[in-house]
Design an enzyme around this catalytic site. Sequence first.
Site, PDB file in Angstrom:
ATOM      1  N   HIS A   1       0.730  -1.116   0.284  1.00 29.30           N
ATOM      2  CA  HIS A   1      -0.030   0.111  -0.066  1.00 29.30           C
ATOM      3  C   HIS A   1       1.176   1.552  -0.040  1.00 29.30           C
ATOM      4  O   HIS A   1       2.098   1.276   0.427  1.00 29.30           O
ATOM      5  CB  HIS A   1      -1.020  -0.093   1.273  1.00 29.30           C
ATOM      6  CG  HIS A   1      -2.070  -1.105   1.225  1.00 29.30           C
ATOM      7  ND1 HIS A   1      -3.170  -0.815   1.996  1.00 29.30           N
ATOM      8  CD2 HIS A   1      -2.203  -1.996   0.455  1.00 29.30           C
ATOM      9  CE1 HIS A   1      -3.941  -2.077   1.797  1.00 29.30           C
ATOM     10  NE2 HIS A   1      -3.085  -2.567   0.795  1.00 29.30           N
TER      11      HIS A   1
ATOM     12  N   GLU B   1       0.870   3.885   1.880  1.00 30.35           N
ATOM     13  CA  GLU B   1       1.456   4.139   3.271  1.00 30.35           C
ATOM     14  C   GLU B   1       2.590   3.434   3.661  1.00 30.35           C
ATOM     15  O   GLU B   1       3.607   3.986   3.999  1.00 30.35           O
ATOM     16  CB  GLU B   1       0.387   4.281   4.257  1.00 30.35           C
ATOM     17  CG  GLU B   1      -0.806   4.898   3.951  1.00 30.35           C
ATOM     18  CD  GLU B   1      -1.874   4.400   3.153  1.00 30.35           C
ATOM     19  OE1 GLU B   1      -3.408   4.575   3.510  1.00 30.35           O
ATOM     20  OE2 GLU B   1      -1.643   3.463   2.392  1.00 30.35           O
TER      21      GLU B   1
ATOM     22  N   CYS C   1      -6.070   1.907   5.822  1.00 33.88           N
ATOM     23  CA  CYS C   1      -6.930   0.675   6.059  1.00 33.88           C
ATOM     24  C   CYS C   1      -6.251   0.454   7.535  1.00 33.88           C
ATOM     25  O   CYS C   1      -5.247   1.006   8.202  1.00 33.88           O
ATOM     26  CB  CYS C   1      -6.584  -0.506   5.078  1.00 33.88           C
ATOM     27  SG  CYS C   1      -4.955  -0.969   5.122  1.00 33.88           S
TER      28      CYS C   1
ATOM     29  N   CYS D   1      -2.344  -0.394   7.708  1.00 34.24           N
ATOM     30  CA  CYS D   1      -1.530   0.843   7.286  1.00 34.24           C
ATOM     31  C   CYS D   1      -1.470   1.630   8.743  1.00 34.24           C
ATOM     32  O   CYS D   1      -0.616   2.035   9.227  1.00 34.24           O
ATOM     33  CB  CYS D   1      -2.023   1.625   6.218  1.00 34.24           C
ATOM     34  SG  CYS D   1      -1.657   0.807   4.688  1.00 34.24           S
TER      35      CYS D   1
END
Length: 153
Positions: free
Chosen positions: A57, A59, A87, A90
Amino acid sequence: MGLSVHSDAHFMKQALKEAEKAYEAGEIPVGAVIVSNNVIIARAHNQTEILTDVTAHAEILAITSASEHLGNKFLEKCTLFVTMEPCPMCAGALNWARVSRIVYGAADDSKGFMRFGKEMLHPKTTLEYGVMHQECEAIVNKFFTELRERKEQ
């Protein structure tokens, strides 16, 4: 008058540029930048498809890059600007990294960490949301609309 180069909107525009890279690569269009002392020290976008890695992801990739840049696993004097609400995975990583401030654009009502509450973040982390909300939401909506249209064909 233009945006201050140190404004939240300026940095969110940079995160949106990363989201556009993800969009162009066929990834869910989420982009992130990490800022320290008003300087971008990390840029990233979702790369789960290209890396065949569910943890890739924006992040997570930005945290890794910023930590390498600073030579420190803690990002205590840094701000993450991300186009979509992180999410839970993260949020957990942001907690462990001790990011001082998180600013996100669009909410993620189905998979965002706020379903579980701000307590997922480090106690000293400040949270702001809604910066450039419409722009951040629009790129994600466009991506999923096009994806649904391709599946219907």
